[in-house]
Design an enzyme around this catalytic site. Structure first.
Site, PDB file in Angstrom:
ATOM      1  N   GLU A  45       0.810  -1.217   0.000  1.00  0.00           N
ATOM      2  CA  GLU A  45       0.000   0.000   0.000  1.00  0.00           C
ATOM      3  C   GLU A  45       0.845   1.271   0.000  1.00  0.00           C
ATOM      4  O   GLU A  45       0.330   2.371   0.157  1.00  0.00           O
ATOM      5  CB  GLU A  45      -0.935  -0.003   1.215  1.00  0.00           C
ATOM      6  N   HIS A  99      -5.158   2.192   6.726  1.00  0.00           N
ATOM      7  CA  HIS A  99      -3.725   2.430   6.575  1.00  0.00           C
ATOM      8  C   HIS A  99      -3.177   2.975   7.887  1.00  0.00           C
ATOM      9  O   HIS A  99      -3.897   3.601   8.662  1.00  0.00           O
ATOM     10  CB  HIS A  99      -3.439   3.455   5.465  1.00  0.00           C
ATOM     11  N   CYS A 138      -3.199  12.011   2.799  1.00  0.00           N
ATOM     12  CA  CYS A 138      -3.477  11.037   1.736  1.00  0.00           C
ATOM     13  C   CYS A 138      -3.134  11.595   0.364  1.00  0.00           C
ATOM     14  O   CYS A 138      -2.797  10.852  -0.556  1.00  0.00           O
ATOM     15  CB  CYS A 138      -4.952  10.626   1.753  1.00  0.00           C
TER      16      CYS A 138
END
Length: 446
Positions: free
Chosen positions: A176, A247, A368
């Protein structure tokens, strides 16, 4: 001698198909807002405004372009045929979930673009990038090839930069990117500790409420590929994942010596801290700042995205600046926790708030939207200058977005064949603005 270096932010430019279709299990905001009408124009302008603020503070800022969506290559690969318009129409009629994935603007969240190791930490003295394969979700697994191309255009000098291919496309190496990686150091140009946070081991049977997206094995592979020094591997808290922290950057953020995290962030906090201190050795003394569940319950954490803030070294300021989403200010528990950080005698001097509401409704805060890349002066000079953000580029991109982006997009609108033409016109113009060349997007290479 330590070479001067800065932490640059490479922000993902929000794409024209920004929408709320709820594609991401474990992302509570994405699921909650599924079906709502989005405003792609407002979304891209919010992102540009955030970039402008950081550039005005004197921080190096770059733009990463959106990907071409809808991804007609995916739809053709799974059996839809005909003209581009026919492919999109048939996909929405027969397989709407797959069509939704093909239209996702998810590359805007550049924290997932890659894992980055600065030259101060690599065996060959180059900056290394491994684009994330993002295998857990179909819509994100489409990004790796174009992200690789994008990074190679921004960082073209192979003597200074190594942009690897994504890891093998297998669940064993589910990766990720930097959303699960934090680098700590005394100074950006000094040797640092690379904290790799993983959710599960490849052979583990995961039975949580939501997916554990990052495997330990993926980060071990990245560490080897990069020749990365001083790696620490820590397991993300199971409770955090099951509470909606898909996350680690939803529960943890760090820069320089400071690691700010929630009580739920790590499965074994004491072991993490001990390992970071051991690996930091005499390079620097880490500063750990924890916010307790009593002060900020997990539910408020996920709603407010306090930890998905950008923690910044701002020129001319003695202490760090935390750039938090407006939702942190609007949540009483999160706002109190944020203000307590700034009012203490700790490493964070002040908290600023920024409106990225369009992104937040899909579960993406200020952090993000950016990929952090530590660069020396020579490395900074070797980047693509057309992608370096300043007031002039801000004005050009604002005008570009006003011309090409819709101000309203319902999920059903993604089936409109006119969107294909609109998106391609926007991206074709963007390649000229950002100096990406005439073969950057698939439609330009036909």
């Amino acid at each position: 001698m330590i070479s001067p270096a800065v932490e640059a932010n490479c922000d993902g430019l929000v794409g024209p198909t920004h929408s709320y279709v709820g594609l991401s299990p474990g992302n509570i905001a994405s699921q909650t807002n599924a079906g709502e009408v989005s405003n792609p124009r407002a979304a891209v302008l919010e992102g540009l405004s955030k970039m402008r603020r950081l550039a005005d503070w004197g921080l190096p800022q770059f733009v990463l372009p959106p990907h071409e969506r809808p991804d007609l290559a995916l739809l053709r690969a799974i059996g839809f045929s005909g003209s581009d318009a026919q492919v999109l129409e048939k996909a929405w009629k027969d397989a709407p979930a797959l069509a939704s994935a093909a239209c996702s603007a998810s590359p805007m969240w550049a924290a997932n673009a890659a894992t980055v190791t600065p030259s101060a930490d690599t065996a060959d003295g180059r900056v290394h990038f491994t684009p994330a394969n993002l295998l857990t979700n179909l819509h994100r697994s489409l990004e790796g090839e174009q992200t690789t191309r994008s990074l190679r255009r921004l960082f073209p000098d192979e003597a200074r930069f190594a942009v690897h291919d994504p890891l093998p496309a297998h669940a064993h190496f589910a990766d990720e990117g930097a959303a699960n990686h934090v680098r700590l150091c005394a100074d950006h140009g000094a040797p640092g500790v690379n904290l790799f946070v993983w959710g599960r081991e490849a052979w583990e049977r995961w039975e949580g409420r939501f997916p554990a997206r990052q495997t330990r094995e993926a980060f071990e592979a990245v560490e080897r590929l990069h020749g990365a020094a001083r790696g620490v591997f820590a397991r993300q808290g199971r409770g955090a994942i099951n509470g909606g922290a898909f996350h680690n950057d939803v529960v943890c953020v760090g820069t320089r010596e400071c690691l700010l995290f929630h009580e739920s962030a790590f499965e074994d906090r004491a072991a993490m801290e001990a390992d970071v201190r051991r690996v930091a050795d005499d390079h620097f003394e880490p500063i750990f700042v924890e916010i307790s569940t009593a002060d900020l319950p997990l539910e408020d954490l996920v709603k407010s995205y306090l930890f998905n803030s950008q923690l910044l070294v701002v020129p001319g300021e003695d202490r760090l600046v935390l750039l938090a989403p407006g939702e942190t200010r609007d949540n009483p528990r999160a706002h109190a926790a944020a203000q307590a950080l700034a009012s203490s005698n700790g490493p964070i001097g002040r908290v600023e708030y920024v409106d990225v509401r369009q992104s937040m409704r899909n579960g993406g805060g200020p952090a993000c939207l950016r990929l952090r890349v530590v660069l020396s002066e020579a490395e900074l000079a070797a980047t693509n200058p057309a992608q370096r953000f300043d007031s002039a580029l801000h004005d050009r991109l604002n005008a570009w977005a006003e011309r090409h982006y819709r101000d309203s997009l319902a999920p059903a609108d993604l089936a409109d064949p006119a969107l294909i033409t609109e998106v391609r016109a926007a991206l074709d113009a963007l390649t000229g603005i950002l100096g990406l060349g005439g073969d950057f997007y698939p439609f330009q290479r036909v």
